[in-house]
Design a protein around this motif. Structure first.
Motif, mmCIF file in Angstrom:
data_model
loop_
_atom_site.group_PDB
_atom_site.id
_atom_site.type_symbol
_atom_site.label_atom_id
_atom_site.label_comp_id
_atom_site.label_asym_id
_atom_site.label_seq_id
_atom_site.Cartn_x
_atom_site.Cartn_y
_atom_site.Cartn_z
ATOM 1 N N GLU A 71 3.228 -3.395 6.783
ATOM 2 C CA GLU A 71 2.051 -3.671 6.045
ATOM 3 C C GLU A 71 2.135 -4.447 4.948
ATOM 4 O OE1 GLU A 71 1.303 -2.529 2.775
ATOM 5 O OE2 GLU A 71 3.197 -1.353 2.240
ATOM 6 N N ARG A 72 3.556 -4.950 4.609
ATOM 7 C CA ARG A 72 3.769 -5.841 3.616
ATOM 8 C C ARG A 72 3.706 -7.399 4.089
ATOM 9 N NH1 ARG A 72 7.625 -6.191 0.264
ATOM 10 N NH2 ARG A 72 9.227 -5.848 1.555
ATOM 11 N N VAL A 73 3.964 -7.464 5.457
ATOM 12 C CA VAL A 73 4.115 -8.787 5.810
ATOM 13 C C VAL A 73 2.632 -9.287 6.589
ATOM 14 C CG1 VAL A 73 6.479 -8.493 6.557
ATOM 15 C CG2 VAL A 73 4.629 -8.265 8.316
ATOM 16 N N ARG A 74 1.599 -8.730 6.355
ATOM 17 C CA ARG A 74 0.447 -9.344 6.805
ATOM 18 C C ARG A 74 -0.383 -10.064 5.759
ATOM 19 N NH1 ARG A 74 -3.115 -4.394 6.921
ATOM 20 N NH2 ARG A 74 -4.318 -5.478 8.745
ATOM 21 N N ASN A 75 0.293 -10.998 5.462
ATOM 22 C CA ASN A 75 -0.050 -12.050 4.560
ATOM 23 C C ASN A 75 -0.795 -13.271 5.213
ATOM 24 O OD1 ASN A 75 1.012 -10.495 2.108
ATOM 25 N ND2 ASN A 75 3.025 -11.222 3.128
ATOM 26 N N ILE A 76 -2.148 -13.410 5.380
ATOM 27 C CA ILE A 76 -2.815 -14.389 5.974
ATOM 28 C C ILE A 76 -4.056 -14.815 5.513
ATOM 29 C CG2 ILE A 76 -3.734 -14.877 8.094
ATOM 30 C CD1 ILE A 76 -2.508 -12.364 9.702
ATOM 31 N N GLY A 115 -3.479 1.498 -12.234
ATOM 32 C CA GLY A 115 -3.525 2.808 -12.935
ATOM 33 C C GLY A 115 -3.437 4.096 -12.125
ATOM 34 N N LEU A 116 -2.477 3.879 -10.933
ATOM 35 C CA LEU A 116 -2.471 4.997 -10.185
ATOM 36 C C LEU A 116 -1.437 6.011 -10.676
ATOM 37 C CD1 LEU A 116 -2.387 2.733 -6.810
ATOM 38 C CD2 LEU A 116 -4.387 4.129 -7.632
ATOM 39 N N ALA A 117 -1.550 7.178 -10.308
ATOM 40 C CA ALA A 117 -0.454 8.090 -10.555
ATOM 41 C C ALA A 117 0.559 8.070 -9.469
ATOM 42 C CB ALA A 117 -1.152 9.696 -10.598
ATOM 43 N N PRO A 118 1.728 8.313 -9.608
ATOM 44 C CA PRO A 118 2.813 8.047 -8.361
ATOM 45 C C PRO A 118 2.627 9.158 -7.530
ATOM 46 C CG PRO A 118 3.693 7.957 -11.023
ATOM 47 C CD PRO A 118 2.299 8.202 -10.936
ATOM 48 N N HIS A 119 1.954 10.165 -7.739
ATOM 49 C CA HIS A 119 1.716 11.075 -6.843
ATOM 50 C C HIS A 119 0.736 11.158 -5.757
ATOM 51 C CE1 HIS A 119 -0.910 12.732 -9.956
ATOM 52 N NE2 HIS A 119 -1.506 12.943 -8.776
ATOM 53 N N CYS A 120 -0.075 9.913 -6.117
ATOM 54 C CA CYS A 120 -1.188 9.759 -5.155
ATOM 55 C C CYS A 120 -0.845 8.861 -4.084
ATOM 56 C CB CYS A 120 -2.279 9.204 -5.858
ATOM 57 S SG CYS A 120 -1.966 7.421 -6.351
ATOM 58 N N ALA A 121 0.206 8.413 -3.824
ATOM 59 C CA ALA A 121 0.547 7.378 -2.855
ATOM 60 C C ALA A 121 0.266 7.962 -1.422
ATOM 61 C CB ALA A 121 2.002 7.211 -2.575
ATOM 62 N N ALA A 122 0.548 9.307 -1.071
ATOM 63 C CA ALA A 122 0.286 9.727 0.347
ATOM 64 C C ALA A 122 -1.336 9.847 0.480
ATOM 65 C CB ALA A 122 0.884 11.181 0.445
ATOM 66 N N GLU A 123 -2.067 10.203 -0.656
ATOM 67 C CA GLU A 123 -3.581 10.252 -0.334
ATOM 68 C C GLU A 123 -3.991 8.966 -0.183
ATOM 69 O OE1 GLU A 123 -7.401 11.588 -2.775
ATOM 70 O OE2 GLU A 123 -5.553 12.218 -3.429
ATOM 71 N N LEU A 124 -3.624 7.955 -1.202
ATOM 72 C CA LEU A 124 -3.951 6.558 -0.753
ATOM 73 C C LEU A 124 -4.022 6.086 0.470
ATOM 74 C CD1 LEU A 124 -5.067 3.850 -2.112
ATOM 75 C CD2 LEU A 124 -2.973 3.339 -2.577
ATOM 76 N N ALA A 158 0.670 -1.052 0.004
ATOM 77 C CA ALA A 158 -0.277 -0.058 0.081
ATOM 78 C C ALA A 158 0.956 1.121 -0.060
ATOM 79 C CB ALA A 158 -0.757 0.019 1.263
ATOM 80 N N LEU A 159 1.914 1.319 0.309
ATOM 81 C CA LEU A 159 2.939 2.324 0.425
ATOM 82 C C LEU A 159 4.049 2.270 -0.492
ATOM 83 C CD1 LEU A 159 3.528 2.726 4.372
ATOM 84 C CD2 LEU A 159 1.882 3.844 2.988
ATOM 85 N N ARG A 203 -0.728 -2.961 -3.572
ATOM 86 C CA ARG A 203 -1.529 -4.138 -3.077
ATOM 87 C C ARG A 203 -1.600 -3.913 -1.632
ATOM 88 N NH1 ARG A 203 2.110 -8.789 -4.317
ATOM 89 N NH2 ARG A 203 1.345 -8.535 -6.413
ATOM 90 N N ILE A 204 -3.062 -3.993 -1.399
ATOM 91 C CA ILE A 204 -3.752 -3.735 -0.204
ATOM 92 C C ILE A 204 -3.780 -5.044 0.746
ATOM 93 C CG2 ILE A 204 -5.455 -2.699 1.348
ATOM 94 C CD1 ILE A 204 -5.077 -1.294 -1.930
ATOM 95 N N ARG A 205 -2.998 -5.446 1.804
ATOM 96 C CA ARG A 205 -3.205 -6.696 2.476
ATOM 97 C C ARG A 205 -4.573 -6.656 3.305
ATOM 98 N NH1 ARG A 205 1.934 -6.327 -0.490
ATOM 99 N NH2 ARG A 205 2.963 -8.157 0.045
#
Length: 445
Positions: free
Chosen positions: A109-114, A84-93, A31-32, A44-46
């Motif tokens: 956040e990337r290790v929350r794979n369950i 299709g995200l714009a690179p500058h949208c990371a903070a808003e997401l 996500a970050l 990718r949102i876990r």
């Protein structure tokens, strides 16, 4: 479909097999950490256990429309990807996700794979699964995020919590907790065929201890690995023989305690997603088979979901059919595989296969008598997102497709599996592909 398959390098495994290259950190998106794809950035949102409240699910649809291409993509681990995200949208997401509890930890956040049995607690009276695993999911997620050492896990390291029916246990996660009859619990490490007994009340502690022991053993040995399966014997073997795992996805349609639907290639528009949320009773469970279970949803919602484009009944060639992103989203792809695959699955050439698709869905990772093998379309040799076990490999060649029944067993590595083939490989044109795929899916040898 993972945009970052495991990197491989030639090794001692032989000319037809490759070993993973673990000298670098994994590049899994999150996500970050956004991944730069040909159609824009990807997040990718876990979603541990695939769990979403209605509010959280709507927030994802809003983010897809406001920041991305308006589509939501589910993965083979029950997560969600926005493209299709714009690179500058990371903070808003990130702000949007935090506001609804979908980003509880920036560092973990990337290790929350369950993954977890999606029908747990809904059909206990009718099947072997009788353990409520949702509490385990929430406890494991919270304790993972609170453990400093856990940030050292790969973004690909996977936990599985199986309620006893053997569905997610068949995914060969790094650490699998399996509920048994009469309150028994077993811990499976990697692809071991024996498990460790676990005391009641210590389930999540045992799972975390196994993951921490894996990291500690790697440091002591000086070895490099992202997964337990890459270092057999690193941790002590269990003592209890494990049964074969069914690996079957929830039946599409009405369940005793809710509904189960499938998403074509795991994708849904924001409008379709809202229809899914409206049909739910406030909770959604995304499955590792790119579907969704809606606990408590009434059966009279099925026609609305079917009209919106969801799979709501068995007997379709679309069951256990997947595809990578392909063109135009991936520059490495040689074809618009999703368009070609959809045409093949909808064509009259697969009509004969549809009659046995329902039996195939219950056959698990491989086809049995009257069943269908899973099928996966790939735009290049990386084969992103291909299933485990035995499957029909449909690979774009630039002049059509190569259709192969992949003979890899459940113990083969993801890197090695595409190289293990039997005599059923055939090169076909786009026009010939549908019939070749339908025939290959009926292969039982």
């Amino acid at each position: 479909m993972s945009p970052t398959p495991d990197a491989t390098a030639p090794g001692a495994a032989g000319p037809d097999r490759e070993v993973p290259d673990r000298e670098r950190a994994d590049a899994c998106p999150g996500a970050l950490r956004l991944h730069a794809a040909d159609d824009g950035a990807l997040a990718r949102i876990r979603l541990p256990g695939g769990l979403l409240t209605g509010r959280q699910a709507l927030a994802l649809a809003e983010a897809a429309e406001a920041l991305g291409d308006g589509e939501l993509e589910t993965t083979s681990r029950g997560n969600v990807q926005l493209r299709g995200l714009a690179p500058h949208c990371a903070a808003e997401l990130a702000d949007r996700l935090r506001a609804v509890g979908l980003l509880p930890s920036d560092t973990h956040e990337r290790v929350r794979n369950i993954v977890a049995s999606p029908a747990a607690g809904l059909d206990a009276a009718e099947g072997p699964g009788n353990a409520e695993v949702q509490a385990w999911v929430r406890e494991l997620d919270a304790r993972l995020c609170a453990s400093d050492w856990a940030a050292g896990l790969s973004g690909k390291f996977l936990f599985a919590l199986d309620d006893g029916r053997g569905d997610v246990a068949a995914l060969d996660a790094d650490v699998t907790l399996i509920a048994g009859p009469d309150g028994a619990r077993l811990l499976r490490l990697g692809r071991d065929d024996h498990g460790h007994p676990v005391e009641a009340g210590q389930e999540v502690t045992a799972v975390l201890d196994a993951a921490r022991s894996f990291l500690a053993a790697l440091r002591t040995s000086g070895r490099k690995a992202w997964h337990l399966r890459e270092v057999p014997g690193l941790l002590p073997a269990g003592s209890v023989p494990l049964p074969a795992f069914a690996g079957a996805a929830p039946v599409v349609g009405a369940l005793p305690g809710g509904l189960s639907v499938g998403l074509r290639f795991g994708r849904a528009s924001a409008a379709q997603w809202r229809t899914l949320v409206e049909a739910s009773a406030g909770e959604l469970r995304l499955t590792p088979w790119r579907g969704a279970v809606l606990p408590g949803a009434p059966a009279d919602r099925l026609p609305v979901l079917a009209a919106a484009g969801f799979r709501t009944g068995a007997g379709s060639a679309w069951e256990r059919a997947t595809a990578c992103t392909g063109l135009p989203g991936c520059a490495k792809s040689l074809a618009d595989v999703r368009t070609d695959a959809a045409r093949a699955l909808d064509s009259g050439a697969t009509a004969g296969a549809r009659a046995v698709a329902g039996a195939g869905a219950a056959a698990g990772a491989g086809a049995g008598p009257g069943g269908l093998l899973p099928v996966h379309w790939s735009g290049c040799e990386r084969r992103c997102g291909h299933p485990a076990g035995r499957w029909v490999d449909v690979l774009a060649t630039g002049h059509g497709y190569r259709v192969t029944v992949n003979g890899a067993g459940a113990g083969a590595t993801a890197a090695a599996a595409p190289a293990v083939k039997d005599a059923t490989s055939v090169d076909v044109t786009n026009e010939e592909m549908a019939e070749a795929v339908a025939e290959a899916r009926r292969t039982t040898k």
